[in-house]
Design a protein around this motif. Sequence first.
Motif, PDB file in Angstrom:
ATOM      1  N   LYS A  21       0.816  -1.209   0.000  1.00 24.75           N
ATOM      2  CA  LYS A  21       0.000   0.000   0.000  1.00 24.75           C
ATOM      3  C   LYS A  21       0.850   1.261   0.000  1.00 24.75           C
ATOM      4  O   LYS A  21       0.324   2.347  -0.102  1.00 24.75           O
ATOM      5  N   SER A 278      -4.241  11.531  -8.037  1.00 28.24           N
ATOM      6  CA  SER A 278      -3.638  10.509  -7.178  1.00 28.24           C
ATOM      7  C   SER A 278      -2.118  10.511  -7.266  1.00 28.24           C
ATOM      8  O   SER A 278      -1.439  10.006  -6.370  1.00 28.24           O
ATOM      9  N   THR A 318      -2.890   7.572   0.797  1.00 25.58           N
ATOM     10  CA  THR A 318      -4.185   6.896   0.630  1.00 25.58           C
ATOM     11  C   THR A 318      -3.927   5.404   0.754  1.00 25.58           C
ATOM     12  O   THR A 318      -3.677   4.726  -0.241  1.00 25.58           O
ATOM     13  N   ASP A 320      -5.529   2.592   1.110  1.00 24.30           N
ATOM     14  CA  ASP A 320      -6.258   1.551   0.384  1.00 24.30           C
ATOM     15  C   ASP A 320      -6.345   1.806  -1.119  1.00 24.30           C
ATOM     16  O   ASP A 320      -7.110   1.152  -1.821  1.00 24.30           O
ATOM     17  N   ASP A 321      -5.602   2.770  -1.604  1.00 19.18           N
ATOM     18  CA  ASP A 321      -5.479   3.040  -3.042  1.00 19.18           C
ATOM     19  C   ASP A 321      -6.762   3.492  -3.732  1.00 19.18           C
ATOM     20  O   ASP A 321      -6.767   3.691  -4.928  1.00 19.18           O
ATOM     21  N   ASN A 322      -7.849   3.597  -3.002  1.00 20.64           N
ATOM     22  CA  ASN A 322      -9.107   4.010  -3.646  1.00 20.64           C
ATOM     23  C   ASN A 322      -9.643   5.302  -3.033  1.00 20.64           C
ATOM     24  O   ASN A 322     -10.783   5.669  -3.247  1.00 20.64           O
ATOM     25  N   GLN A 323      -8.790   5.959  -2.225  1.00 18.56           N
ATOM     26  CA  GLN A 323      -9.138   7.218  -1.585  1.00 18.56           C
ATOM     27  C   GLN A 323     -10.329   7.106  -0.645  1.00 18.56           C
ATOM     28  O   GLN A 323     -11.003   8.090  -0.334  1.00 18.56           O
ATOM     29  N   SER A 326      -8.076   8.939   3.572  1.00 13.46           N
ATOM     30  CA  SER A 326      -6.832   9.610   3.216  1.00 13.46           C
ATOM     31  C   SER A 326      -6.283  10.337   4.438  1.00 13.46           C
ATOM     32  O   SER A 326      -7.035  10.714   5.340  1.00 13.46           O
TER      33      SER A 326
END
Length: 358
Positions: A21, A278, A318, A320-323, A326
């Motif tokens: 992550k 991102s 971020t 979990d990479d999906n915002q 944050s």
Amino acid sequence: MKNSAICLTASTLLLASCAAKSPNAEAVAPATPTVAAQPQASSTNSSASTLAAQGRDPAEFPGYVEQLKQQAKAQGISDATITAAFANVHFVDRVIKSDQNQLEKKVTLDDYLSRVITQAKIDKARELYKQHQAELASVSAQTGVQANYIVALWAMESQFGKIQGKEDIVSALSTLAFEGRREAFFTKELMASLKIIDQGHAAADQLKGSWAGAMGQNQFMPSSYLRYGKDGDGDGKIDIWNNTSDVFASTANYLAKEGWQAGGTWGMEVKLPAGFNSGLAGTKTSQGKTVSQWQKLGVTLPDGLLLPASTERAWIVTPDDNQARSFLVYNNFRTIMRWNRSYYFAISIGTMADAIVK
């Protein structure tokens, strides 16, 4: 790192998928590798098939150990230490499976935090924070590292010393070096463990820890013990297994030497604007901006209120990479990530540290 029946510490639950992550983090050498919970002992056949895929047969392990002994001798390790350290060395098949299985499970940040930060752990941390207030205050005064962060790491790494691992360090590291995927790293750590014995810090039979080689109440890798270990009570020893003064002093020394900013916090949760780029998120030095600059880009507190105007440098992560969630983080967050290169871990330490002093 621990028995699979025990799933309460941060390092136990910190899978390699969590470390993934933090792809933008600058390369650092963590004191504790990112590892999964140690499973029950696997079959030799399972380990053999894993090693076979890399062209290594467990039957070759004794010969490999002889090579390690020669490397140790070439590095100046005494014959007496080599004899004692390798007297009971053995191939640890469950270590192979633990190392290979790190990517099998994925958890979200919320899942991870709910499992590693329980109310019972917070209560215990607050109790011990008060109990050890005098020695923690002394360490903080010397290093600039706040006591609540020292206790948070103590809580997450070993449940205040209760779960340190019982694996023979020399056998575990020899096995992992033999496995071959990260041979150079584990060979270096093995040599460091031998130096610990050779320098008289610990006897060979006292070197116990996690399957990945992490040791003591703060789960230092051997090289980190040699680099950051500190005698906290002046008795001439650095005992991170039994002496809390040494544990606190060594933990604080690590953070201080890795760039901790005295009195600084770790960060806070924030809300990103719609369409946030991102590519701006990450903890590389070049990705830092002042808090005021982030505010101008539309970053707010979770409730929509403005961030406090500040020229302090900060970064956006971020996990979990999906915002979904944050965070705006400061330099000390990046320092924590030198301990363990994972957004999940660093956030858990910051969250626990905050909870201790609330």
